[in-house]
Design an enzyme around this catalytic site. Sequence first.
Site, short mmCIF file in Angstrom:
data_model
loop_
_atom_site.label_atom_id
_atom_site.label_comp_id
_atom_site.label_asym_id
_atom_site.label_seq_id
_atom_site.Cartn_x
_atom_site.Cartn_y
_atom_site.Cartn_z
N GLY A 155 45.47 31.10 36.60
CA GLY A 155 45.50 30.22 35.42
C GLY A 155 44.45 30.56 34.38
O GLY A 155 43.40 31.12 34.69
N ARG A 210 50.34 35.38 38.71
CA ARG A 210 49.93 34.81 40.00
C ARG A 210 50.33 35.65 41.20
O ARG A 210 50.17 35.24 42.34
CB ARG A 210 50.50 33.39 40.13
CG ARG A 210 49.94 32.43 39.10
CD ARG A 210 50.25 30.97 39.42
NE ARG A 210 49.72 30.11 38.38
CZ ARG A 210 48.46 29.64 38.35
NH1 ARG A 210 47.63 29.96 39.31
NH2 ARG A 210 48.07 28.86 37.37
N ASP A 218 40.99 32.96 45.50
CA ASP A 218 42.00 33.83 46.11
C ASP A 218 41.97 35.23 45.52
O ASP A 218 42.06 36.22 46.24
CB ASP A 218 43.40 33.25 45.87
CG ASP A 218 43.77 32.22 46.93
OD1 ASP A 218 42.97 32.02 47.87
OD2 ASP A 218 44.84 31.63 46.81
N LYS A 260 36.28 33.18 37.79
CA LYS A 260 37.03 32.46 36.76
C LYS A 260 37.71 31.23 37.34
O LYS A 260 38.35 31.33 38.37
CB LYS A 260 38.12 33.37 36.19
CG LYS A 260 39.09 32.68 35.25
CD LYS A 260 40.57 32.87 35.64
CE LYS A 260 40.91 32.10 36.91
NZ LYS A 260 42.35 32.05 37.20
N THR A 261 37.58 30.08 36.79
CA THR A 261 38.44 28.92 36.97
C THR A 261 37.84 27.70 36.30
O THR A 261 36.65 27.41 36.47
CB THR A 261 38.73 28.57 38.45
OG1 THR A 261 39.36 27.29 38.50
CG2 THR A 261 37.47 28.48 39.30
N ASP A 291 38.45 24.85 37.15
CA ASP A 291 38.29 23.83 38.18
C ASP A 291 36.86 23.75 38.72
O ASP A 291 36.49 22.75 39.32
CB ASP A 291 39.24 24.10 39.35
CG ASP A 291 40.69 24.19 38.91
OD1 ASP A 291 41.00 23.70 37.80
OD2 ASP A 291 41.52 24.75 39.65
#
Lengths: 558, 558
Positions: free
Chosen positions: A96, A160, A191, A217-218, A220
């Site tokens: 994402g 993905r 992941d 990266k994220t 979240d």
Amino acid sequence: MSSSSVNLKAMPGRLTSSYSEVQASRLDVSLPLPSVLKSSFSVVDGPKSSAAGNPEEIAKLFPNLFGQPSAVLNPGGSSVLSKDTSLKIGVVLSGGQAPGGHNVISGIFDYLQHRTSGSTVYGFKGGPAGIMKGKYVELSAEFVYPYRNQGGFDMIASGRDKIETPEQFKQAEETAKTLDLDGLVVIGGDDSNTNACLLAEYFRGKNIKTQVIGCPKTIDGDLKSKEVPVSFGFDTACKLYSEMIGNVMTDARSTGKYYHFVRLMGRAASHITLECALQTHPNITIIGEEVAAKKQTLKSVTDYITDIICKRSELGFNYGVILIPEGLIDFIPEVQQLIAELNEILAHDVVDEAGVWKKKLQSQSHELFEFLPPTIQEQLLLERDPHGNVQVAKIETEKMLLQMVETELDKQKQEGKYKRDFLGKTHFFGYEGRCGLPTNFDANYCYALGFGAGALLHSGKTGLISSVANLAAPVEQWTVGGTALTALMDVERRHGKFKPVIKKAMVELEGAPFKKFASFRDEWALKNRYVNPGPIQFLGPAANAINNTLLLELGAQA
Amino acid sequence: MSSSSVNLKAMPGRLTSSYSEVQASRLDVSLPLPSVLKSSFSVVDGPKSSAAGNPEEIAKLFPNLFGQPSAVLNPGGSSVLSKDTSLKIGVVLSGGQAPGGHNVISGIFDYLQHRTSGSTVYGFKGGPAGIMKGKYVELSAEFVYPYRNQGGFDMIASGRDKIETPEQFKQAEETAKTLDLDGLVVIGGDDSNTNACLLAEYFRGKNIKTQVIGCPKTIDGDLKSKEVPVSFGFDTACKLYSEMIGNVMTDARSTGKYYHFVRLMGRAASHITLECALQTHPNITIIGEEVAAKKQTLKSVTDYITDIICKRSELGFNYGVILIPEGLIDFIPEVQQLIAELNEILAHDVVDEAGVWKKKLQSQSHELFEFLPPTIQEQLLLERDPHGNVQVAKIETEKMLLQMVETELDKQKQEGKYKRDFLGKTHFFGYEGRCGLPTNFDANYCYALGFGAGALLHSGKTGLISSVANLAAPVEQWTVGGTALTALMDVERRHGKFKPVIKKAMVELEGAPFKKFASFRDEWALKNRYVNPGPIQFLGPAANAINNTLLLELGAQA
């Protein structure tokens, strides 16, 4: 610019001529670099590393990489890297979007431009599938320019897919050989970085020269460790959501009659919700990790909200703002149990109108099902994925909680305990936060991550994640290095086999950010301490602020 | 600071100590004033005015005010206002929030501080009800300070009550007399300004000294005329929504697989949607006024969207962004017809499961009902207001259109005309835009509106709306004056009586903003010309930009 069978039509490059004034103003900003990256440096190894858990198993899974030291860049030194080296480096975006990804790529590109000679950067298109299918574009200064300090992942797009099967590793190997790749930078979450490490191990094991470096990266915020203090994108996303929450708060206070239920993106972990709470001071904030730790039920969460609404009503406040993490439902065991039973029942039985099918539910699940609002009951019964399973992700938790609170308050009204009319509004803040223009922090951090990744590849490293730290200090004092990816790993047993995983960093109930929140939430609940962070600024006194979570965590470590 | 029986607990003043850095940075900004307001000026009357329509009826409704001239402030002149005057002025916020309301109040306050001696400003609390009930607070410099350049209406709060009945006019009269009010400033939309004019007429007719001045407020942008080029709040709200839309666009392009259906606040008129389209260049934009003019059906709107999605698919684009105005449904006659029939049928009949009741629908309405997605059918049948009527406002148009497009594309897929999987996401941007920190434009415009309102009261005017114009020029060159409210009015027949109304300004299909949009939309549909306006900036080159609608309308007039 070359490219192999990519549908370029579907990915038209950006035209800076049609940029907004703000977009354009960001293009030519010269980003500060950590001072170690501004002159000559040497890459120094630390001590032998281990793993986050089960080191014996990690050692078996990564025989070539396990135990390798982390590295840090030191100014000057004897082993200064040669500027005559010419490198061929690939870069890929995985998963994402997160604001700043384009700056990581700019950082890699600029490092190679400034510190090597005649190097080439290939951008793999559409994520790891681009590596496997050999779809790439050769980056030039002109190609990179329009994306500098801009949001999104559209420079080379993301995907993905994972490199998992032996055939897929073989495909990656072929691409690496065809392009004569010296290195590959994988920009992704937990992941993707695990995958990057497996690829590094594979290449090393087969004596292929291609080194692999990861980047955290994220939005979240759940990929972090001592050495990797934060994943990029978290800062921008939280500030964007907080801007909106702050506005909704001002609206709630001005209107004086609505409770706003705001669900926030962030997957399983509640970092985004916690950070937004610290930025805006809502009346009620649900943190999934706490709900799980206290083994709360949906009823007890509802009661907690209802109780505060009643107390506020007595104080004369008939409005408020409630933050709910996207992953809340995953933290409530009884909901998981109900869904498991529903999946089982619906696979074999017909749902009769009279509700006889409900007798197949265990009593606790039956009770919970009856407690759910009718629209949610319906959603659970009707919306199924292709495998026939209930689609938990499609449940709009904010609407579910609003309806449950409404029902509960109706009851209390009949009993004379609550005297007002309850009016609720729901919001979901998600996609609008993943692709914003990166904050100054994310722009600088990503550029340093990319520049550092270039240095790690230049010095021959593989299987490390680019690590920029000391982030509470001015950029010049940031430290740059690489952490052994195997050191972040543990194993999970899946289908009888050990799989390496970088464990998701969840909200720590003993951590400084949660503790600060917990010490203030009762005050925020009943008094109104709303803060409106306002729109992200690129100039002026507020432009260089860093998110609370990172600052508090750094303070706690110091 | 005095206050009469107001629940102050429920409206705690703001604490600047808990402000965010951006909020705090806005507090002490010194706002530029139009140069006419910076030194001595005289208030000069224009020619006798008429009405927007039916002048004879307006003359009957406003015997004391009809025909009065508009006024303009000219620098210097002989009739300079005395600084020794002491005025008692009330101010009230009416209706929904719009960014800048606090600055109008600051402007009035500062005018009286600088240009009169020992004046008092009363803030009526909670809207017009505060006038009727005599709930107010006396404003002081300390009380006003925390709200300078801040969003929201919470300084004195707003309300939706109207002063309508003879008893209510009497109550307002009593408050005016008790407080010995020289003037009242009503900050509101079309209805509130009509109300302000009725109050001005009432006071004048009864020889009460209280003058009444209106101020044009609404994010919807539908209160405007030649003299009042824009309502305040429109600029900020559109920029906030455009920031979010721009981010969603970047996300759409990066992800490459979602169509985002974005519904935008704005009530009946589509000004906000049009402005956001001009700022961001979406693939598809539905303008309610055009749908009405072309007598489009829900099916033809769906076909328009589906057609573009199919064409984009052939070009390799399986993503996009679609803007939908909140008021769309109101513009589709067949939907209005269906709802009218449903209200009639549901008032008398039982809705049987077998659907026999549907036979009572006329054939066109029956067809439309069957065309609607099941969830919308259900919403129409189940969600009723206390009078038993269908709640049109609760229909989530963006979800309805998404489902209809989905169904249509499924059909086309079976026929082999569309070959992809269609994935949609929906958004509603509303409350997060009403209370943002005002843009520099709205902050300056509102301050000038308030300052000007003070000057109009000081010079003895009543029944005018504060009018600041020449807005495309630098603030120093803005003109300041007052427009006769009766000149903006027409009548509508309600319950056999003529009622005065300021007609809502809808999107003009012959106006410059729509024409510009129409000339570009085909290009935006198939090519991707997305613009990301980014977050509102308060410093730097982009900080003083003015919205497209206003600039184009001013250009068209020039």
